[in-house]
Motif scaffolding. Structure first.
Motif: not given
Length: 194
Positions: A71-72, A80-83, A175-177, A188-189
């Motif tokens: 993930l970006f 951290g925080p995702g795009a 957290v997104i997987s 961990s995004v």
């Protein structure tokens, strides 16, 4: 862009995968960002050579996998925080959070082959679908995947995944997987939820 495509030659630099020049995103002394060609599908390994002003590096043999999702993130670290975009198209931040059960848009790479087949360096003219199944969890809760394919208007190889956040998503950072086929993201995004 050159003729609506990301060039395979940038500042005198090319990266060759089995002799195929791949689209370059960025190059500077000591660092090159490149999009692995779609022609690698089904190969067990690839021979990579970096070329600068006609001089070639020692070949590097690397294994090829069906997917290696990543993930970006906002800061480019992959942590951290995702795009991520909220349902209204705004950027997801700590002060601009997504609602539970709303749709968010994730951006990633390493999703593998798609249909229709991507073309090296082309800006995606429309939608596609990933050939491998896509699964997403948010803090371990299963999210509904609404779309997983190329990101129209961005170079093919950048993947867009639209999900509906689970009803039990907690307020704050989650957290997104993402799993594409047998492989999952490893960093961990996060997404901000109100």
């Amino acid at each position: 862009l050159v003729n609506d495509a990301v060039p395979a030659l940038l500042s005198g630099t090319r990266v060759l995968f089995d002799g195929v020049a791949a689209p370059l995103i960025y190059t500077q002394a000591g660092q090159v960002s490149v999009i692995a060609p779609f022609s690698l599908e089904g190969k067990p390994s690839t021979r990579i050579v970096v070329e600068y002003l006609g001089f070639q590096s020692t070949p590097l043999i690397m294994p090829v996998v069906d997917s290696k999702p990543g993930l970006f993130s906002v800061d480019g670290s992959g942590q951290g925080p995702g795009a991520i975009l909220n349902q209204n198209g705004s950027v997801n931040t700590s002060s601009n959070r997504a609602a539970r059960e709303s749709v968010v848009v994730l951006y990633m790479t390493g999703a593998g082959a798609m249909t229709p087949t991507g073309l090296e360096g082309r800006v995606a003219p429309g939608v596609s679908s990933l050939n491998l199944p896509t699964g997403v969890t948010v803090n371990g809760a299963v999210a509904t995947v609404l779309y997983s394919g190329n990101a129209p208007g961005l170079v093919e190889g950048v993947v867009q995944v639209n999900i509906r956040l689970p009803f039990n998503t907690i307020p704050g950072q989650n957290v997104i997987s993402v799993q594409i086929g047998p492989n999952s993201t490893t960093s961990s995004v996060t997404v901000w939820v109100e």
